[in-house]
Design a protein around this motif. Structure first.
Motif, PDB file in Angstrom:
ATOM      1  N   ALA A  35       6.800  20.916  -3.381  1.00 52.51           N
ATOM      2  CA  ALA A  35       8.151  20.935  -3.963  1.00 52.51           C
ATOM      3  C   ALA A  35       8.257  20.037  -5.196  1.00 52.51           C
ATOM      4  CB  ALA A  35       9.170  20.500  -2.915  1.00 52.51           C
ATOM      5  N   GLY A  36       7.166  19.323  -5.531  1.00 56.95           N
ATOM      6  CA  GLY A  36       7.173  18.464  -6.716  1.00 56.95           C
ATOM      7  C   GLY A  36       7.859  17.127  -6.517  1.00 56.95           C
ATOM      8  N   GLN A  37       8.113  16.728  -5.273  1.00 59.49           N
ATOM      9  CA  GLN A  37       8.849  15.496  -5.022  1.00 59.49           C
ATOM     10  C   GLN A  37       7.965  14.275  -4.805  1.00 59.49           C
ATOM     11  OE1 GLN A  37      11.527  17.495  -1.940  1.00 59.49           O
ATOM     12  NE2 GLN A  37      12.904  16.094  -2.994  1.00 59.49           N
ATOM     13  N   VAL A  38       6.761  14.474  -4.295  1.00 59.92           N
ATOM     14  CA  VAL A  38       5.858  13.348  -4.044  1.00 59.92           C
ATOM     15  C   VAL A  38       4.443  13.716  -4.463  1.00 59.92           C
ATOM     16  CG1 VAL A  38       7.234  12.548  -2.064  1.00 59.92           C
ATOM     17  CG2 VAL A  38       5.200  13.952  -1.666  1.00 59.92           C
TER      18      VAL A  38
ATOM     19  N   LEU B 186      10.546   6.022   0.548  1.00 55.82           N
ATOM     20  CA  LEU B 186      10.178   5.890  -0.865  1.00 55.82           C
ATOM     21  C   LEU B 186      11.367   5.456  -1.716  1.00 55.82           C
ATOM     22  CD1 LEU B 186       7.807   8.954  -1.287  1.00 55.82           C
ATOM     23  CD2 LEU B 186       7.174   6.527  -1.341  1.00 55.82           C
ATOM     24  N   ALA B 187      12.561   5.893  -1.364  1.00 54.81           N
ATOM     25  CA  ALA B 187      13.761   5.521  -2.124  1.00 54.81           C
ATOM     26  C   ALA B 187      14.021   4.024  -2.048  1.00 54.81           C
ATOM     27  CB  ALA B 187      14.969   6.302  -1.617  1.00 54.81           C
ATOM     28  N   ARG B 188      13.546   3.387  -0.979  1.00 53.01           N
ATOM     29  CA  ARG B 188      13.745   1.943  -0.815  1.00 53.01           C
ATOM     30  C   ARG B 188      12.648   1.111  -1.468  1.00 53.01           C
ATOM     31  NH1 ARG B 188      14.048   1.825   5.327  1.00 53.01           N
ATOM     32  NH2 ARG B 188      14.768   3.932   5.530  1.00 53.01           N
ATOM     33  N   ARG B 189      11.673   1.769  -2.051  1.00 59.27           N
ATOM     34  CA  ARG B 189      10.552   1.064  -2.682  1.00 59.27           C
ATOM     35  C   ARG B 189      10.663   1.168  -4.194  1.00 59.27           C
ATOM     36  NH1 ARG B 189       6.129   0.989   1.465  1.00 59.27           N
ATOM     37  NH2 ARG B 189       7.400   0.580   3.298  1.00 59.27           N
TER      38      ARG B 189
ATOM     39  N   ILE C 257      -4.640   8.409   3.387  1.00 57.51           N
ATOM     40  CA  ILE C 257      -3.859   8.771   2.197  1.00 57.51           C
ATOM     41  C   ILE C 257      -2.658   7.843   2.081  1.00 57.51           C
ATOM     42  CG2 ILE C 257      -4.539  11.205   2.251  1.00 57.51           C
ATOM     43  CD1 ILE C 257      -1.648  11.770   3.376  1.00 57.51           C
ATOM     44  N   ARG C 258      -2.083   7.828   0.901  1.00 56.71           N
ATOM     45  CA  ARG C 258      -0.810   7.167   0.642  1.00 56.71           C
ATOM     46  C   ARG C 258       0.097   8.213   0.015  1.00 56.71           C
ATOM     47  NH1 ARG C 258      -0.133   2.231   2.804  1.00 56.71           N
ATOM     48  NH2 ARG C 258       1.308   1.709   1.138  1.00 56.71           N
ATOM     49  N   ILE C 259       1.406   7.948   0.031  1.00 55.54           N
ATOM     50  CA  ILE C 259       2.392   8.876  -0.520  1.00 55.54           C
ATOM     51  C   ILE C 259       3.262   8.097  -1.503  1.00 55.54           C
ATOM     52  CG2 ILE C 259       4.271  10.478   0.017  1.00 55.54           C
ATOM     53  CD1 ILE C 259       3.194  10.386   2.981  1.00 55.54           C
ATOM     54  N   ARG C 260       3.488   8.680  -2.676  1.00 49.73           N
ATOM     55  CA  ARG C 260       4.392   8.067  -3.664  1.00 49.73           C
ATOM     56  C   ARG C 260       5.261   9.143  -4.284  1.00 49.73           C
ATOM     57  NH1 ARG C 260      -0.231   6.742  -8.073  1.00 49.73           N
ATOM     58  NH2 ARG C 260      -0.422   8.841  -8.929  1.00 49.73           N
ATOM     59  N   ARG C 261       6.360   8.688  -4.880  1.00 43.81           N
ATOM     60  CA  ARG C 261       7.215   9.631  -5.596  1.00 43.81           C
ATOM     61  C   ARG C 261       6.435  10.222  -6.752  1.00 43.81           C
ATOM     62  NH1 ARG C 261      12.333   5.800  -6.473  1.00 43.81           N
ATOM     63  NH2 ARG C 261      10.749   4.279  -6.041  1.00 43.81           N
ATOM     64  N   SER C 262       6.732  11.473  -7.081  1.00 47.59           N
ATOM     65  CA  SER C 262       6.066  12.111  -8.216  1.00 47.59           C
ATOM     66  C   SER C 262       6.413  11.383  -9.494  1.00 47.59           C
ATOM     67  CB  SER C 262       6.492  13.571  -8.346  1.00 47.59           C
ATOM     68  OG  SER C 262       5.981  14.317  -7.286  1.00 47.59           O
TER      69      SER C 262
ATOM     70  N   ALA D 163       9.587   2.106  -7.943  1.00 51.23           N
ATOM     71  CA  ALA D 163       8.928   3.287  -8.499  1.00 51.23           C
ATOM     72  C   ALA D 163       7.430   3.011  -8.571  1.00 51.23           C
ATOM     73  CB  ALA D 163       9.480   3.605  -9.882  1.00 51.23           C
ATOM     74  N   GLY D 164       6.638   3.968  -8.183  1.00 53.31           N
ATOM     75  CA  GLY D 164       5.194   3.806  -8.196  1.00 53.31           C
ATOM     76  C   GLY D 164       4.624   3.219  -6.927  1.00 53.31           C
ATOM     77  N   SER D 165       5.485   2.658  -6.075  1.00 50.55           N
ATOM     78  CA  SER D 165       5.015   2.119  -4.793  1.00 50.55           C
ATOM     79  C   SER D 165       4.689   3.273  -3.854  1.00 50.55           C
ATOM     80  CB  SER D 165       6.081   1.234  -4.151  1.00 50.55           C
ATOM     81  OG  SER D 165       6.289   0.084  -4.918  1.00 50.55           O
ATOM     82  N   THR D 166       3.841   2.983  -2.900  1.00 52.25           N
ATOM     83  CA  THR D 166       3.420   4.005  -1.956  1.00 52.25           C
ATOM     84  C   THR D 166       3.789   3.617  -0.533  1.00 52.25           C
ATOM     85  OG1 THR D 166       1.230   3.026  -1.618  1.00 52.25           O
ATOM     86  CG2 THR D 166       1.450   4.637  -3.408  1.00 52.25           C
ATOM     87  N   ILE D 167       3.763   4.625   0.326  1.00 50.18           N
ATOM     88  CA  ILE D 167       3.907   4.388   1.762  1.00 50.18           C
ATOM     89  C   ILE D 167       2.711   5.037   2.456  1.00 50.18           C
ATOM     90  CG2 ILE D 167       6.424   4.263   1.730  1.00 50.18           C
ATOM     91  CD1 ILE D 167       6.380   7.130   3.005  1.00 50.18           C
ATOM     92  N   CYS D 168       2.442   4.570   3.635  1.00 54.71           N
ATOM     93  CA  CYS D 168       1.435   5.178   4.494  1.00 54.71           C
ATOM     94  C   CYS D 168       2.149   6.210   5.369  1.00 54.71           C
ATOM     95  CB  CYS D 168       0.791   4.091   5.351  1.00 54.71           C
ATOM     96  SG  CYS D 168      -0.452   4.717   6.486  1.00 54.71           S
ATOM     97  N   PRO D 169       1.498   7.311   5.697  1.00 52.55           N
ATOM     98  CA  PRO D 169       2.144   8.257   6.613  1.00 52.55           C
ATOM     99  C   PRO D 169       2.606   7.597   7.915  1.00 52.55           C
ATOM    100  CG  PRO D 169       0.206   9.255   5.643  1.00 52.55           C
ATOM    101  CD  PRO D 169       0.207   7.809   5.225  1.00 52.55           C
ATOM    102  N   SER D 170       1.902   6.557   8.354  1.00 49.81           N
ATOM    103  CA  SER D 170       2.311   5.882   9.591  1.00 49.81           C
ATOM    104  C   SER D 170       3.669   5.207   9.445  1.00 49.81           C
ATOM    105  CB  SER D 170       1.260   4.868  10.041  1.00 49.81           C
ATOM    106  OG  SER D 170       1.148   3.816   9.112  1.00 49.81           O
ATOM    107  N   ASP D 171       4.022   4.784   8.231  1.00 52.26           N
ATOM    108  CA  ASP D 171       5.352   4.198   8.006  1.00 52.26           C
ATOM    109  C   ASP D 171       6.437   5.218   8.336  1.00 52.26           C
ATOM    110  OD1 ASP D 171       4.163   1.827   7.005  1.00 52.26           O
ATOM    111  OD2 ASP D 171       4.207   2.600   4.942  1.00 52.26           O
ATOM    112  N   ALA D 172       6.247   6.443   7.855  1.00 55.80           N
ATOM    113  CA  ALA D 172       7.227   7.501   8.111  1.00 55.80           C
ATOM    114  C   ALA D 172       7.219   7.907   9.582  1.00 55.80           C
ATOM    115  CB  ALA D 172       6.956   8.703   7.220  1.00 55.80           C
ATOM    116  N   ALA D 173       6.036   7.960  10.184  1.00 55.15           N
ATOM    117  CA  ALA D 173       5.954   8.314  11.602  1.00 55.15           C
ATOM    118  C   ALA D 173       6.689   7.292  12.455  1.00 55.15           C
ATOM    119  CB  ALA D 173       4.493   8.426  12.036  1.00 55.15           C
TER     120      ALA D 173
END
Length: 88
Positions: A58-61, A15-18, A79-84, A20-30
């Motif tokens: 934790a309020g981070q995503v 997420l830090a490389r994307r 699902i998708r994941i983005r920064r909070s 703000a507001g961009s999302t990742i798929c859990p498969s990206d992290a896997a």
């Protein structure tokens, strides 16, 4: 570092490389966290989703579906994941 911490770090690093507001798929992290070059990353999908739920707590995503934040405990399906986003 535990596997859970390693997966949380993978989510946050991606997420830090994307933008703000961009999302990742859990498969990206896997895939990022998996050391092999086969499809063994698939076994990390549920652990990544669990890592994302901890980061939500934790309020981070945020976990999203259809571009909207959803409750991670009731979300079903892709699902998708983005920064909070900061509170208004």
């Amino acid at each position: 570092m535990t596997e859970g911490e390693r997966l949380e770090r993978a989510v946050l690093d991606l997420l830090a490389r994307r933008d703000a507001g961009s999302t990742i798929c859990p498969s990206d992290a896997a895939r990022a966290a998996y050391d092999g070059d086969d499809d063994g990353w698939r076994a990390l999908m549920e652990p990544v989703r669990a890592a994302a739920r901890r980061l939500v707590a934790a309020g981070q995503v945020e976990i999203t579906q259809g571009g909207r934040a959803v409750d991670p405990e009731t979300a079903r399906g892709p699902i998708r994941i983005r920064r909070s986003r900061p509170a208004d």
